[in-house]
Write an enzyme that holds these catalytic residues in place. Structure first.
Site, mmCIF file in Angstrom:
data_model
loop_
_atom_site.group_PDB
_atom_site.id
_atom_site.type_symbol
_atom_site.label_atom_id
_atom_site.label_comp_id
_atom_site.label_asym_id
_atom_site.label_seq_id
_atom_site.Cartn_x
_atom_site.Cartn_y
_atom_site.Cartn_z
ATOM 1 C CG HIS A 104 -0.443 0.036 2.570
ATOM 2 N ND1 HIS A 104 0.152 -1.224 3.207
ATOM 3 C CD2 HIS A 104 -0.513 1.056 3.343
ATOM 4 C CE1 HIS A 104 0.528 -0.772 4.242
ATOM 5 N NE2 HIS A 104 0.238 0.648 4.574
ATOM 6 C CG HIS A 106 0.414 4.061 4.996
ATOM 7 N ND1 HIS A 106 -0.347 3.124 5.812
ATOM 8 C CD2 HIS A 106 -0.396 4.926 4.681
ATOM 9 C CE1 HIS A 106 -1.498 3.649 5.993
ATOM 10 N NE2 HIS A 106 -1.556 4.804 5.310
ATOM 11 C CG ASP A 108 4.799 1.083 7.062
ATOM 12 O OD1 ASP A 108 3.942 1.269 6.031
ATOM 13 O OD2 ASP A 108 4.313 0.827 8.325
ATOM 14 C CG HIS A 167 -3.301 -0.826 7.377
ATOM 15 N ND1 HIS A 167 -3.266 -0.533 8.659
ATOM 16 C CD2 HIS A 167 -2.425 -0.200 6.570
ATOM 17 C CE1 HIS A 167 -2.260 0.320 8.596
ATOM 18 N NE2 HIS A 167 -1.930 0.565 7.437
ATOM 19 C CB CYS A 186 -0.126 -2.891 7.271
ATOM 20 S SG CYS A 186 1.604 -2.411 7.503
ATOM 21 C CE LYS A 189 -3.405 -4.194 11.937
ATOM 22 N NZ LYS A 189 -2.584 -3.292 11.359
ATOM 23 C CG ASN A 198 -3.795 5.275 11.945
ATOM 24 O OD1 ASN A 198 -4.807 5.617 11.938
ATOM 25 N ND2 ASN A 198 -2.580 5.729 11.240
ATOM 26 C CG HIS A 228 4.413 -3.205 11.658
ATOM 27 N ND1 HIS A 228 5.448 -2.550 11.378
ATOM 28 C CD2 HIS A 228 3.334 -2.565 10.888
ATOM 29 C CE1 HIS A 228 5.140 -1.335 10.555
ATOM 30 N NE2 HIS A 228 3.596 -1.342 10.324
#
Length: 246
Positions: A104, A106, A108, A167, A186, A189, A198, A228
């Site tokens: 995506h 973002h 990271d 997400h 992301c 989880k 978030n 993560h």
């Protein structure tokens, strides 16, 4: 950006879903980058960055290898860290990075896209990711797709799917059938997570349906890699779905 409190640092002996994280070989590239060897052809890259408000936090990506060629799924958060990762793979493993897929928009996931573009590495992304990158004046992936795309790394396929918003509005997954590895990013989880983090750029209403599609599509998965924290198996997708319907 994810809820930073949920970003887990690898450490110690962690048993999740039958996986002992320390059963897998780890390679320290630098103080900020580590590889976890999943197989002869697949590595998780874990990178750390310092955030003044939150401290030192980690993110995951995937390296898939066939011969001396490799695909990268997600980058570290900066061009500098991405350069360190790619340089090490090139110099120490004699690999050529031939393609890149961000899960995506973002940082990271594609914070290092600018560096990859400077190295003439082709990039493929959800068309929604492409459109968001353009709107936000970010580096723009070269090739957009709708719904799904099958890429080839030599004779091995990499299948990327968009199942819907979760997400983020654009989040996709990358499936490596030869390894039975799902890089879920992301939207999925880690088993330690107690909520979805978030979702300011996502869709809570769509989340359960999207994760349900993921669970139905990949019952045969062996390894699931979240954006993560520790990797696991199908239980990570099931855990995320439970979080999404609370």
């Amino acid at each position: 950006m994810k809820r930073l409190a949920l970003i887990l640092i690898f450490g110690g002996i962690i048993h999740i879903g039958g996986f002992s994280q320390n059963d897998y070989k780890r390679i320290n590239i630098s103080k900020d980058i580590e590889l976890i060897k999943l197989s002869e052809n697949a590595y998780i890259h874990v990178s750390w960055a310092d955030y003044p408000q939150f401290g030192r936090l980690s993110s995951n990506g995937l390296i898939f290898i066939n011969g001396n060629d490799a695909f990268l799924m997600d980058t570290p958060v900066t061009d500098s860290l991405t350069k360190d990762l790619v340089s090490w793979l090139t110099d120490s493993m004699n690999l050529k990075i031939v393609g890149f897929v961000p899960t995506h928009w973002h940082n990271d996931c594609m914070g290092g896209l600018g560096y990859l573009q400077s190295q003439k590495i082709e990039s493929y992304a959800n068309q929604i990711t492409v459109d968001i990158a353009k709107a936000k004046n970010l580096p723009v992936p070269a090739h957009g797709f709708k719904d799904s795309i099958q890429l080839q790394l030599g004779d091995k396929p990499i299948s990327c799917y968009y199942f819907g918003a979760a997400h983020s509005l654009d989040n996709i997954v990358a499936w490596i059938p030869s390894e039975r590895i799902l890089f879920a990013g992301c939207m999925v989880k880690s088993a330690n997570s107690t909520d979805l983090g978030n979702t300011a750029d996502g869709d809570l209403m769509a989340y359960p349906k999207t994760i349900g599609k993921l669970m139905e599509r990949f019952p045969m998965v062996k390894i699931v890699i979240p954006g993560h924290g520790p990797f696991g198996g199908l239980e990570l997708i099931k855990h995320t779905r439970k979080l999404s319907i609370r």
